[in-house]
Write a protein that holds these residues in place. Structure first.
Motif, mmCIF file in Angstrom:
data_model
loop_
_atom_site.group_PDB
_atom_site.id
_atom_site.type_symbol
_atom_site.label_atom_id
_atom_site.label_comp_id
_atom_site.label_asym_id
_atom_site.label_seq_id
_atom_site.Cartn_x
_atom_site.Cartn_y
_atom_site.Cartn_z
ATOM 1 N N ASN B 51 0.826 -1.207 0.000
ATOM 2 C CA ASN B 51 0.000 0.000 0.000
ATOM 3 C C ASN B 51 0.865 1.264 0.000
ATOM 4 O OD1 ASN B 51 0.862 -0.147 2.629
ATOM 5 N ND2 ASN B 51 -1.075 0.546 3.500
ATOM 6 N N MET B 53 3.283 2.119 1.752
ATOM 7 C CA MET B 53 3.744 2.648 3.034
ATOM 8 C C MET B 53 5.264 2.521 3.134
ATOM 9 S SD MET B 53 1.625 3.995 5.108
ATOM 10 C CE MET B 53 2.350 3.818 6.734
ATOM 11 N N VAL B 81 -1.369 8.489 -1.628
ATOM 12 C CA VAL B 81 -2.479 8.730 -0.701
ATOM 13 C C VAL B 81 -3.742 8.030 -1.194
ATOM 14 C CG1 VAL B 81 -4.016 10.520 0.159
ATOM 15 C CG2 VAL B 81 -1.553 10.845 0.281
ATOM 16 N N ARG B 84 -3.456 4.302 -0.503
ATOM 17 C CA ARG B 84 -3.650 3.929 0.905
ATOM 18 C C ARG B 84 -5.109 4.024 1.318
ATOM 19 N NH1 ARG B 84 1.114 7.780 2.357
ATOM 20 N NH2 ARG B 84 2.770 6.666 1.266
ATOM 21 N N ARG B 85 -5.874 4.867 0.628
ATOM 22 C CA ARG B 85 -7.293 4.936 0.963
ATOM 23 C C ARG B 85 -8.003 3.647 0.553
ATOM 24 N NH1 ARG B 85 -8.403 11.304 -0.550
ATOM 25 N NH2 ARG B 85 -7.004 12.061 1.069
ATOM 26 N N MET B 89 -4.508 -0.784 6.493
ATOM 27 C CA MET B 89 -3.414 -1.493 7.148
ATOM 28 C C MET B 89 -3.609 -1.514 8.658
ATOM 29 S SD MET B 89 0.543 -0.930 6.378
ATOM 30 C CE MET B 89 1.598 -2.347 6.557
#
Ligand SMILES: Nc1ncnc2c1ncn2[C@@H]1O[C@H](COP(=O)(O)OP(=O)(O)O)[C@@H](O)[C@H]1O
Ligand SMILES: [Mg+2]
Lengths: 360, 259
Positions: B51, B53, B81, B84-85, B89
């Motif tokens: 993702n 990160m 961003v 990740r939405r 996680m």
């Protein structure tokens, strides 16, 4: 033989318990203390070199030595050393407390004379002897430090955010270096800097509240940067990652997660910095100037502040001197009171915003 | 809702250090995929690259292709961003936001992403996420109390609720039970079983019984030695990996023999 009787037997014979050791009852400490004080007072009075300070020092030394010997004899060396360490720590604490109590007491006892409504409602305009007040100086201090805070907090906070969250490489290192240098700038230099800056920009002799506030900001910014940066750094990285993982952009993570988590400490740091600059005298004499009358316009005209008021009343009293000196003491007391109120407010704010108080 | 992830020749770096080398795998939707392997073999690193990160760490980057239902997550112009939405996680240690109440924690993702919604709807989302995380009954009477006042297991379920409130397509979990007691662990394992109906779930675990209990397919990572990059040794249906693995290395690890 039965296991049930075993505990009762040992309870009946506590003398045999191998875990016991000699113990001094607590009244011994008090008795030794009183005795040490008495002996010390007697000795120094007989020697005719009395003086309270000497007597107290003698008593403390005597107390430490005698207590150590008694404890060594009764309790053994480990507990004796423990006791000695404790007594030394307490002594040092009381020693550190001494100047604080002394200052507070002196300011209070001298300053109480003029702690009246007139002091807070009148300026020194047309006052030659007794009477008058420091309303102009109180307002000046509040306005100038208020503006200094308005300048310093955003700059300091954002610099700290840059250093803690974004900064790396040469730029961050040089900022850190300059902030450290700024921390060490003598306050009078800050005053000269502000004076020179305002002379350069607005013409010679521009002395006003804003110039004073700028001088104080020079002193306040590095303190705010340093304390805020430290606090931002101790916010656990896990919280940032948790926020990123929710798809929250970095700036919002900083604004809504990192800063709120550290806010109580940040506020406390700002208040400390504020209390620190509030007592600055030299830079304000140069940059904000001096006046006997009320001036609440920071953009024009010289502005009085409490430290300058205190200095002026003390150093250049009129005749008779007493009313001036009384006002100087009350000015000092007022300054202490303002700083104290600020600290209380800071504590309140810190409590209010501290983490773990999830609010709506 | 649930999406398929496909990694193609993924190399993952921390600066000059190559932590994971040449991983290709398919992670199926509506299933639980477990990553197992010795400590330091790059399970967390690989998971975090799913993702984006991973790049939060200074100097860290990824090479290769990573597809979410065919769209390259590392393609040019992709905003991490946004990734990740869609891919939530859950971390090893529960990390609720300390300044927020339980309810605010659940809604944090939505609120911080500027989703405006009326109070009624917020309540609904909050309840649904907390029910989804099997936490509703325990906290419904204290939604306004701080999230950090919960027990460790409850905090971890709160973090799961916070992640699923965003309605992601994929849920990544990095050793979500390693800081928890057996009862909380059981609660979370049950929860994973329920969640897989709607999400693609990837879970890293140190605990092989756990992998065997919860997952549909298992990927075994290993590392040749310190300083060497971690590699995907073998991946397959969990039953097969635990009964008849193809590689000797996998069998050694699973049966507790190393080297
Ligand atoms: N932030 C980091 N910076 C540099 N190297 C890291 C970092 N995190 C992990 N590593 C290295 O990457 C490798 C894989 O670590 P990790 O993914 O945490 O392993 P696992 O989760 O399988 O135990 C290890 O060699 C570790 O030292
Ligand atoms: Mg890990």
């Amino acid at each position: 033989m039965s296991t049930a009787t075993a505990p009762r037997q040992s309870a009946q014979a506590p003398v045999d318990n191998p875990l016991t050791a000699g113990q001094l009852p607590s009244w011994v400490t008090i008795a030794v203390g009183v005795a040490a004080l008495a002996v010390s007072a007697l000795v120094f009075t007989l020697l005719d070199t009395g003086g309270i300070a000497l007597i107290v020092v003698g008593a403390v030394v005597l107390f430490l030595v005698v207590m150590h010997i008694i404890s060594l004899a009764v309790e053994g060396s480990r507990r004796a050393v423990d006791r000695l360490a404790k007594h030394v720590v307490v002594t040092m604490f009381l020693l550190a407390l001494l100047p604080l109590i002394s200052v507070t007491w002196t300011a209070l006892s001298h300053g109480i004379n003029r702690l009246d409504p007139e002091f807070f409602t009148y300026s020194m305009r047309n006052v030659v002897g007794a009477g008058g007040g420091a309303a102009h100086a109180v307002w000046g201090t509040l306005i100038i430090t208020g503006i200094a805070t308005l300048i310093s907090v955003p700059i300091g906070l954002l610099t700290a955010v840059y250093l803690a969250e974004y900064g790396r490489g040469a730029l961050a290192r040089s900022i850190t270096f300059f902030v450290d240098v700024m921390t060490g700038i003598p306050s009078i230099v800050a005053g000269l800097f502000a004076y020179a800056l305002f002379t350069l920009v607005f013409g010679p002799g521009t002395i006003n509240g804003i110039a004073g506030a700028v001088a104080l900001s020079v002193l306040m910014i590095p303190v705010v940067v340093r304390s805020t940066e430290e606090l931002l750094r101790i916010v656990p990285n896990e919280l940032r990652e948790a926020s990123y993982a929710l798809g929250v952009p970095k700036w919002k993570t900083i604004m809504r997660i990192v800063i709120p988590t550290a806010v109580s400490g940040i506020v406390a740091g700002v208040i400390l910095a504020l209390a620190r600059i509030m007592g600055e005298t030299a830079p304000l004499m140069i940059a904000a100037g001096f006046t006997q009358s009320m001036n609440t316009n920071p953009f024009s005209g010289q502005m009085m502040t409490l430290p300058v008021f205190v200095f002026d009343s003390y150093a250049r009293p009129g005749i008779p001197r007493e009313p001036f000196w009384d006002r100087a003491w009350t000015g000092s007391l007022t300054l202490i009171l303002i700083v104290m109120l600020l600290n209380l407010a800071g504590r309140f704010i810190a409590k209010r915003f501290a983490p773990k108080t999830g609010r709506k | 809702m649930s999406k398929r992830i496909e990694a193609k020749n993924l190399d993952i770096y921390y600066g000059k250090f190559k932590a994971v080398e040449d991983v290709s795998m398919v992670i199926e939707p509506r299933a639980v995929t477990a990553f197992i392997g010795p400590s330091g073999c790059g399970k967390s690193t690989f998971l975090r690259s799913l993702n984006r990160m991973h790049e939060v760490i200074n100097g860290a980057y990824v090479e290769g292709e990573l597809l979410l239902d065919g769209h390259d997550l590392y393609g040019p112009g992709v905003d991490p961003v946004n990734v990740r939405r869609q891919i939530g996680m859950v971390f090893q240690r529960p990390n609720p936001f300390p300044t927020m109440s339980i309810k605010e924690n659940v809604l944090a993702g939505l609120r911080l992403n500027n989703k405006r919604m009326p109070g009624r709807e917020q309540d609904e989302v909050c309840e649904k996420a907390l029910r989804g995380a099997n936490l509703w009954e325990e906290v419904k009477n204290r939604l306004d109390l701080p999230g950090s006042g919960l027990s460790g297991g409850q905090q971890q379920r709160l973090c799961i609720a916070r992640a699923i409130a965003m309605a992601p397509d994929v849920l990544l979990m990095d050793e979500p039970c390693s800081a928890l007691d057996p009862i909380s662990t059981l609660a979370i394992e049950d929860l994973i079983q329920e969640l897989k109906a709607n999400y693609t779930i990837v879970i890293v675990t140190h605990n092989m019984q756990q992998a065997a209990r919860v997952s549909d397919s298992t990927a075994f990572f290993n590392i040749a030695g310190t300083g060497a990059p971690g590699k995907l040794i073998e991946m397959g249906p969990t039953e097969q990996i635990f009964s008849t693995p193809e590689k000797q290395e996998t069998e050694n690890y699973i049966t507790g023999r190393f080297g």
